[in-house]
Motif scaffolding. Structure first.
Motif, short mmCIF file in Angstrom:
data_model
loop_
_atom_site.label_atom_id
_atom_site.label_comp_id
_atom_site.label_asym_id
_atom_site.label_seq_id
_atom_site.Cartn_x
_atom_site.Cartn_y
_atom_site.Cartn_z
N GLU A 39 0.90 -1.16 0.00
CA GLU A 39 -0.12 0.03 -0.15
C GLU A 39 0.87 1.24 0.03
N ASN A 42 0.00 7.73 2.30
CA ASN A 42 -1.30 8.24 2.02
C ASN A 42 -1.18 9.50 1.00
N PHE A 106 -10.78 7.15 -0.11
CA PHE A 106 -10.77 8.05 0.98
C PHE A 106 -11.89 9.12 0.98
N LYS A 110 -11.13 9.05 6.84
CA LYS A 110 -10.03 8.53 6.55
C LYS A 110 -9.17 8.40 8.02
N ASN A 111 -8.99 7.00 8.51
CA ASN A 111 -8.48 7.01 9.94
C ASN A 111 -9.43 7.94 10.74
N ASN A 181 -11.67 4.59 4.97
CA ASN A 181 -10.14 3.97 5.50
C ASN A 181 -10.39 4.10 6.57
N GLU A 182 -10.41 2.83 7.57
CA GLU A 182 -10.22 2.89 9.13
C GLU A 182 -11.25 3.58 9.61
N ASN A 279 -11.50 -1.60 5.71
CA ASN A 279 -10.32 -1.83 6.48
C ASN A 279 -10.47 -1.55 7.92
N ARG A 284 -6.02 -1.46 20.65
CA ARG A 284 -4.94 -2.06 21.88
C ARG A 284 -5.83 -2.75 22.85
N ASP A 318 -6.02 -4.14 9.05
CA ASP A 318 -4.64 -3.66 9.28
C ASP A 318 -3.82 -4.21 10.33
N TYR A 320 -0.54 -3.87 12.91
CA TYR A 320 0.83 -3.42 13.14
C TYR A 320 1.28 -3.99 14.47
N PHE A 321 0.25 -4.95 15.02
CA PHE A 321 0.64 -5.50 16.30
C PHE A 321 1.25 -6.94 16.25
N GLU A 342 -3.04 -3.63 5.05
CA GLU A 342 -1.74 -3.00 5.56
C GLU A 342 -1.29 -3.86 6.54
N PHE A 370 2.38 -1.64 4.48
CA PHE A 370 2.40 -0.31 4.32
C PHE A 370 3.30 0.62 3.77
C1 N0T Z 1 -2.79 3.36 8.84
C2 N0T Z 1 -1.43 4.14 8.39
C3 N0T Z 1 -2.10 5.05 7.44
C4 N0T Z 1 1.87 -1.13 16.76
C5 N0T Z 1 -0.75 4.71 9.67
C6 N0T Z 1 -2.54 2.19 10.78
C7 N0T Z 1 -3.28 4.56 6.86
C8 N0T Z 1 -3.92 4.00 7.95
N1 N0T Z 1 -3.26 3.12 10.11
O1 N0T Z 1 0.28 5.02 9.12
O2 N0T Z 1 -2.34 6.38 8.05
O3 N0T Z 1 -3.74 5.09 5.90
O4 N0T Z 1 -5.06 3.15 7.43
C9 N0T Z 1 -3.13 2.16 12.09
C10 N0T Z 1 -1.61 1.91 12.82
C11 N0T Z 1 -1.58 1.40 14.22
C12 N0T Z 1 -0.27 1.41 15.06
C13 N0T Z 1 0.06 0.32 15.81
C14 N0T Z 1 1.43 0.26 16.29
#
Ligand code: N0T
Length: 534
Positions: A39, A42, A106, A110-111, A181-182, A279, A284, A318, A320-321, A342, A370
């Motif tokens: 991806e 932004n 978007f 968006k977020n 988005n989110e 998405n 947390r 998405d 990231y964890f 993502e 991402f």
């Molecule tokens: C995402 C991105 C972009 C462990 C953040 C992720 C994208 C959006 N959000 O860079 O803005 O457009 O969808 C959420 C990240 C959670 C962080 C957890 C860290």
């Protein structure tokens, strides 16, 4: 079956999802496709010049698909006047680099925030009311309760989809669309504006309680508990059915976001029927709704979103964890194919292992780290892993949903603890045990965390084993079935025509004298292995 006979009748159909066994696959031009994706950041897709040096690099990293934002503010700068320059440029440049596109709409959100809406929407708070806090203070988030907002978002998305159909309906460079988005409310659990207040006092819509009733045995555990706590009522106000606390407020928020997203999706699909997904910004543990985007398609709200947004094909996390494995397992369901739009940033050490797990173990439609264009792939790790996935894609697609494949990575917990316990999979007549340390020299190295693997069955005794940092031992699937040995093991590559080109015959030290298959850490490769019994 000849590929031609399969593909001809389907040519006219837009990309769509089809069932194969327990999996759902994305079909593009009559053939299944695995989205080996990434991806964009932004802002990157807003400038063709900015993107120009990146396309080739992405293709060279073996991506076949790029997820690219399309911003409402660029598409409809003046109400009713659409500018498709950005969209046309993206399609042109993706085609020139042999890449497919997933567009990210978007639109209203968006977020959580409403910053990508055109200026004429931002500035007209009477027609496009904002969500409000308890004290009435407005936030920079459009209320999901306003039909006028939905209508304008629908018009814009429908114009986008109609344009894609017109310029791309034959070639199918654009294969899917992400709706918003989110989505999720911040910094409180729900909107307190006048429209929301009235709805909160009203009855829980029948469609929601009917869904909960019909799916009572398969609801996610959190929803089962919340609903049961008030006696699993089939009617009443939000407070009566869900208890009136912050959890009830979040269900309320999820319902109205889902309804908005569903109506938006329907309008988009009516113009051009591509698969569409939303998405998820994950929460947390221990945080309250509003501290994280409240009411998004979160694991504990999957039922609300399925009930409220039946037109949406997928709820897509998405991630990231670190606890990737647990998360994807919640989103792979009979009613929800897994897609990971993502996933970490592209240079995260576990990103490739995550891709192998999602695709190999859970039949994911695709995977996309991402900010892919900003990757400094000096190590070549993601490119090498994607190279293996690209070569294996036809075999992965043939195996999806049919118990012929498994995926592996060392499991990580939320606190980043890595568990290196071997993982076991039965595929066909063989049981495989995948370990992550070199079992001749069982020390963990810095590369061990990056491990990942996939095993795909291609014949009764024949398997493709791809990955990095895995040691695979094997046995007959059934006890009493004797023992299993390696008939032959070759390393090699599939060429661009899909033909296997064998490299070294692996034996001796490379298989520990026939005891295991090993792909050393620090490289990504494929081995083609035939087993036998004795
Ligand atoms: C995402 C991105 C972009 C462990 C953040 C992720 C994208 C959006 N959000 O860079 O803005 O457009 O969808 C959420 C990240 C959670 C962080 C957890 C860290």
């Amino acid at each position: 079956m000849s590929a031609l006979a399969l593909s001809l009748p389907a040519m006219a159909e837009p990309p769509h999802l089809v069932q194969q066994g327990t999996a759902r696959q994305l079909q593009v031009q009559g053939k299944p496709m695995l989205l080996i994706a990434g991806e964009l950041g932004n802002s990157s897709s807003s400038s063709a010049a900015y993107m120009a040096p990146h396309w080739k690099k992405l293709r060279d990293m073996h991506l076949n698909t790029v997820l690219a934002p399309v911003q409402w503010e660029l598409l409809e700068p003046v109400e009713g006047k659409f500018d498709f320059t950005q969209v046309d440029n993206l399609i042109r440049d993706a085609r020139a680099n042999n890449l497919k596109l997933v567009f990210l709409w978007f639109g209203a959100w968006k977020n959580s925030m409403s910053t990508y809406v055109p200026s004429w929407v931002k500035r007209d708070q009477a027609r496009f009311p904002r969500a409000a806090l308890v004290n009435g203070q407005e936030v920079e988030i459009l209320s999901a309760m306003a039909p006028t907002t939905l209508a304008s978002d629908q018009k814009a998305l429908a114009a986008l989809m109609a344009h894609i159909k017109q310029v791309d309906g034959k070639q199918n460079t654009v294969v899917m669309l992400q709706v918003e988005n989110e989505i999720g409310m911040l910094p409180v659990a729900r909107d307190y504006g006048p429209l929301a207040q009235a709805a909160w006092q009203g009855q829980v819509p029948r469609e929601l309680t009917a869904y909960l009733t019909a799916h009572r045995d398969s609801l996610v555990p959190e929803m089962k508990r919340l609903w049961a706590a008030q006696g699993a009522r089939t009617s009443g106000t939000w407070a009566e059915v869900f208890g009136g606390g912050i959890a009830a407020e979040e269900v309320f928020t999820a319902w109205y976001y889902a309804r908005f997203a569903d109506e938006l999706t329907k309008a988009g699909k009516a113009a051009y029927d591509l698969p569409m997904y939303v998405n998820v910004a994950l929460n947390r543990p221990g945080r309250l709704p509003g501290e994280y985007p409240s009411g998004g398609p979160l694991p504990h709200l999957i039922d609300v979103w399925k009930a409220g947004a039946p037109s949406i094909d997928m709820l897509s996390p998405d991630i990231y964890f670190p606890n990737f494995v647990d998360i994807v397992n919640r989103y792979k369901r009979a009613d929800n194919p897994l897609f990971v739009p993502e996933a970490n940033n592209a240079d995260h050490p576990q990103v490739a292992g995550n891709a192998f797990y999602a695709i190999g173990q859970l039949d994911a439609i695709g995977f996309g780290p991402f900010s892919i264009e900003s990757i400094d792939d000096k190590s070549g790790a993601l490119g090498a892993a994607y190279d293996v996935l690209e070569q294996l894609a036809p075999h992965i697609l043939a195996a999806q949903g049919l118990n012929k494949m498994a995926g592996f990575r060392p499991k990580a917990l939320y606190d980043e603890t890595l568990l290196y316990e071997p993982q076991v999979a039965v595929i066909g007549d063989y049981r495989f045990t995948v370990a992550y340390a070199d079992i001749q020299r069982p020390a963990l190295s810095s590369k061990t965390a990056e491990a990942g693997g996939i095993i795909v069955q291609i014949g009764p005794e024949e398997y493709l084993i791809g990955g990095s940092g895995v040691t695979v031992t094997f046995a007959p699937a059934k006890d009493g079935g004797g023992q299993a040995g390696i008939d032959s093991a070759w390393e090699g590559r599939f060429d661009s025509a899909g033909q296997w080109r064998a490299g070294r015959l692996l034996n001796g030290d490379q298989t520990h004298q026939g005891r295991h298959i090993q792909i050393p850490a620090g490289q990504w490769q494929i081995q083609r292995v035939k087993f036998y019994r004795y």
